[in-house]
Design an enzyme around this catalytic site. Structure first.
Site, PDB file in Angstrom:
ATOM      1  N   LYS A  77       0.812  -1.214   0.000  1.00 54.07           N
ATOM      2  CA  LYS A  77       0.000   0.000   0.000  1.00 54.07           C
ATOM      3  C   LYS A  77       0.849   1.268   0.000  1.00 54.07           C
ATOM      4  O   LYS A  77       1.909   1.311   0.625  1.00 54.07           O
ATOM      5  CB  LYS A  77      -0.897   0.047   1.249  1.00 54.07           C
ATOM      6  CG  LYS A  77      -1.982  -1.007   1.311  1.00 54.07           C
ATOM      7  CD  LYS A  77      -2.851  -0.762   2.540  1.00 54.07           C
ATOM      8  CE  LYS A  77      -4.040  -1.686   2.580  1.00 54.07           C
ATOM      9  NZ  LYS A  77      -4.931  -1.375   3.737  1.00 54.07           N
ATOM     10  N   GLY A  88      -8.856   5.694  -1.992  1.00 57.59           N
ATOM     11  CA  GLY A  88      -9.726   5.427  -3.130  1.00 57.59           C
ATOM     12  C   GLY A  88      -9.331   4.203  -3.931  1.00 57.59           C
ATOM     13  O   GLY A  88      -9.683   4.089  -5.108  1.00 57.59           O
ATOM     14  N   GLU A 144       0.784  -4.746   4.605  1.00 56.48           N
ATOM     15  CA  GLU A 144      -0.120  -5.282   5.611  1.00 56.48           C
ATOM     16  C   GLU A 144      -0.477  -6.709   5.236  1.00 56.48           C
ATOM     17  O   GLU A 144      -0.599  -7.035   4.048  1.00 56.48           O
ATOM     18  CB  GLU A 144      -1.416  -4.467   5.690  1.00 56.48           C
ATOM     19  CG  GLU A 144      -1.296  -3.163   6.419  1.00 56.48           C
ATOM     20  CD  GLU A 144      -2.625  -2.441   6.535  1.00 56.48           C
ATOM     21  OE1 GLU A 144      -2.721  -1.551   7.399  1.00 56.48           O
ATOM     22  OE2 GLU A 144      -3.562  -2.754   5.784  1.00 56.48           O
ATOM     23  N   LYS A 190     -16.451   1.701  -2.502  1.00 54.20           N
ATOM     24  CA  LYS A 190     -17.747   1.265  -1.996  1.00 54.20           C
ATOM     25  C   LYS A 190     -18.851   1.455  -3.035  1.00 54.20           C
ATOM     26  O   LYS A 190     -18.853   2.431  -3.781  1.00 54.20           O
ATOM     27  CB  LYS A 190     -18.081   2.040  -0.721  1.00 54.20           C
ATOM     28  CG  LYS A 190     -17.059   1.822   0.397  1.00 54.20           C
ATOM     29  CD  LYS A 190     -17.148   2.896   1.460  1.00 54.20           C
ATOM     30  CE  LYS A 190     -16.010   2.767   2.459  1.00 54.20           C
ATOM     31  NZ  LYS A 190     -15.970   3.896   3.405  1.00 54.20           N
ATOM     32  N   GLU A 196     -12.232   3.423  10.219  1.00 51.92           N
ATOM     33  CA  GLU A 196     -12.531   2.248   9.405  1.00 51.92           C
ATOM     34  C   GLU A 196     -11.769   1.032   9.924  1.00 51.92           C
ATOM     35  O   GLU A 196     -10.587   1.112  10.267  1.00 51.92           O
ATOM     36  CB  GLU A 196     -12.181   2.525   7.945  1.00 51.92           C
ATOM     37  CG  GLU A 196     -12.877   3.772   7.409  1.00 51.92           C
ATOM     38  CD  GLU A 196     -13.029   3.768   5.901  1.00 51.92           C
ATOM     39  OE1 GLU A 196     -12.519   2.852   5.240  1.00 51.92           O
ATOM     40  OE2 GLU A 196     -13.687   4.689   5.381  1.00 51.92           O
ATOM     41  N   GLU A 243      -7.952   2.622   8.633  1.00 51.88           N
ATOM     42  CA  GLU A 243      -7.585   4.017   8.429  1.00 51.88           C
ATOM     43  C   GLU A 243      -8.658   4.903   9.038  1.00 51.88           C
ATOM     44  O   GLU A 243      -9.715   4.421   9.459  1.00 51.88           O
ATOM     45  CB  GLU A 243      -7.441   4.336   6.930  1.00 51.88           C
ATOM     46  CG  GLU A 243      -8.726   4.177   6.146  1.00 51.88           C
ATOM     47  CD  GLU A 243      -8.550   4.485   4.666  1.00 51.88           C
ATOM     48  OE1 GLU A 243      -7.513   5.069   4.294  1.00 51.88           O
ATOM     49  OE2 GLU A 243      -9.458   4.150   3.879  1.00 51.88           O
ATOM     50  N   ARG A 270     -13.105  13.499   7.519  1.00 46.15           N
ATOM     51  CA  ARG A 270     -14.054  14.309   6.744  1.00 46.15           C
ATOM     52  C   ARG A 270     -15.430  13.661   6.811  1.00 46.15           C
ATOM     53  O   ARG A 270     -15.607  12.588   7.396  1.00 46.15           O
ATOM     54  CB  ARG A 270     -13.605  14.377   5.288  1.00 46.15           C
ATOM     55  CG  ARG A 270     -13.394  12.969   4.687  1.00 46.15           C
ATOM     56  CD  ARG A 270     -13.200  12.982   3.202  1.00 46.15           C
ATOM     57  NE  ARG A 270     -12.720  11.702   2.704  1.00 46.15           N
ATOM     58  CZ  ARG A 270     -13.475  10.636   2.493  1.00 46.15           C
ATOM     59  NH1 ARG A 270     -14.758  10.661   2.779  1.00 46.15           N
ATOM     60  NH2 ARG A 270     -12.950   9.514   2.023  1.00 46.15           N
TER      61      ARG A 270
END
Length: 452
Positions: free
Chosen positions: A160, A166, A202, A239, A277, A290, A294
């Site tokens: 990552k 996104g 991860e 999502k 999350e 994460e 916002r």
């Protein structure tokens, strides 16, 4: 201090309309900024006043910090709401707001920097007892560093970008050969997209569930959770459908999840709305993924189950007020589902820009948060999401049934949309069971979707 006199919305489309609606209900004037591509858009007409911000390309308009700041100064806006995307999680933008004495409706730049870098965020959560996915403790500079970590945590792994988001700058890898092939490419992609080539590893969680906790905190030390959302229907790590509460976790797990989320948020002295999350494995173990600093795209499902206006909360917190409610006053009512409606081919997921020739919705069946209407032009320059359909019911079954009816009653012509996909998901036995994972859409990839 009182609420603001004028808020500039540093965004576009449906979320700009959403923020304008609440601002006006509070008696606050609004400023819309718009690019060449958006000059006829609905959000521009909704706002009290509007300012042309630049060319269609986002980097020349919505991502241009100095142009946005100048628009706020020229219109004497005393606050800026960033919505989501664009500059919403950009600490440099927050610092510029602070320098110009314009209130940024969101957290501080310092907190944003901590949570915006995934490695730093992992470390900060781990220090206060929040479980994190096994993986890198620091940036991976060489392929040898990466191989050593991968061997330690075991394949499969996720490589990552630390500054990513996104679904960009991440790749699932099953062995050392795949890691060697992908390492430099992901570092370069991270540098190109985010200006930061830092990458980490991860452990990949098989059959994962993506569940997030909505939190809110004020500047007076008060922090609450607003329950959780299930976000496991995804394509390419983005999502597609969200629901609240999650049908997967039990009450004991839910209680522990909330405690840990609030504990993590308090530890970084967070203020305003945010989302923590988590990723769950098949046994119900969960790990910090994460934090989004916002408002989320899926905030309406939380609004439906709580009866609260989250944008109003954001504005009041930013104005220095205490949280509107204490934890014991926040109650959960029923079940809510949101379908993201995108102008794209439901089979290939390719964007489908163009002019909407026909637009019919059934507002008696659902809440529609849309940035378009008949005659609207869907631009190829921005994200393909044109709106959201949200249903609520006393039970999950009722919310699903209402969504089926709402989708069937929605007619959008002139561009292709993913409504056929959304309808087929509502009818799917696995989705209806509530026990689905982030692999759900991948495993259904051979399905062809026809207009409902």
């Amino acid at each position: 201090m009182g609420l603001f006199k004028k808020i500039l919305i540093a965004n576009r489309g449906e979320i700009a309309r959403r923020i304008i609606r609440t601002s006006h209900s509070l008696g606050i004037d609004t400023v819309a900024i718009y690019s060449e591509a958006d000059k006829e858009s609905l959000f521009v007409k909704d706002a009290t006043e509007s300012v042309f911000i630049g060319e269609a390309q986002a980097k020349k308009s919505y991502l241009n910090i100095e142009k946005v700041i100048q628009a706020a100064k020229d219109t004497e806006a005393d606050a800026i709401h960033p919505g989501y995307g664009f500059l919403a999680e950009n600490p440099k933008f927050v610092k510029r707001c602070e320098e110009e004495n314009i209130t940024f409706i969101g957290p501080s730049a310092k907190v944003m920097e901590i949570m915006g870098d995934k490695l730093t965020a992992r470390a900060s959560m781990h220090r206060v007892g929040v479980p994190v996915v096994p993986g890198s403790e620091k940036s991976l500079e060489t392929i040898d560093d990466a191989i050593n970590v991968a061997n330690k945590v075991g394949y499969p792994i996720m490589l990552k970008a630390s500054a990513g988001g996104g679904g960009i700058g991440m790749k699932l890898l099953n062995n050392e050969a795949e890691l060697e092939e992908a390492f430099n490419a992901i570092k370069q992609q991270a540098e190109n997209f985010f200006g930061d080539g830092t990458v980490f590893i991860e452990k990949f969680i098989t059959n994962p569930h993506h569940i997030e906790v909505q939190v809110a905190a004020d500047n007076h030390g008060n922090t609450v959770h607003l329950f959780e959302r299930e976000c496991s229907v995804q394509r390419r790590h983005q999502k597609v459908i969200e629901e609240a509460p999650s049908p997967f976790i039990d009450d004991a797990t839910r209680k522990k999840l909330f405690e840990i989320a609030v504990q993590g948020v308090k530890s970084i002295h967070y203020s305003n709305l945010g989302t923590v999350e988590f990723i769950f494995d098949g046994e119900g173990n969960f790990y910090f993924l994460e934090m989004n600093t916002r408002l989320q795209v899926e905030h309406p499902v939380t609004e439906k189950i709580t009866g609260l206006d989250l944008v109003e909360w954001q504005i009041k917190i930013a104005a220095g007020e205490n949280l509107p409610q204490r934890q014991e006053e926040i109650t959960l009512n029923g079940h809510a589902i949101e379908c993201r409606v995108c102008a794209e081919d439901p089979n290939t997921f390719f964007p489908s820009p163009g002019t909407i020739t026909d637009f019919e919705i059934a507002e008696d069946l659902a809440r529609y948060d849309f940035g378009v209407e008949g005659g609207s032009v869907v631009s190829p320059y921005y994200d393909s999401m044109i709106g959201k359909i949200i249903t609520h019911g006393e039970s999950r079954e009722i919310a699903i049934s209402r969504m089926e009816k709402a989708i069937k009653a929605t007619k959008i012509k002139g561009v292709k949309t993913n409504l056929p996909l959304q309808y087929s998901i509502m009818k799917d036995d696995i989705f209806q069971s509530g026990i689905y994972t982030t692999n759900f859409l991948t495993e259904r990839k051979e399905v062809k979707f026809e207009e409902s």
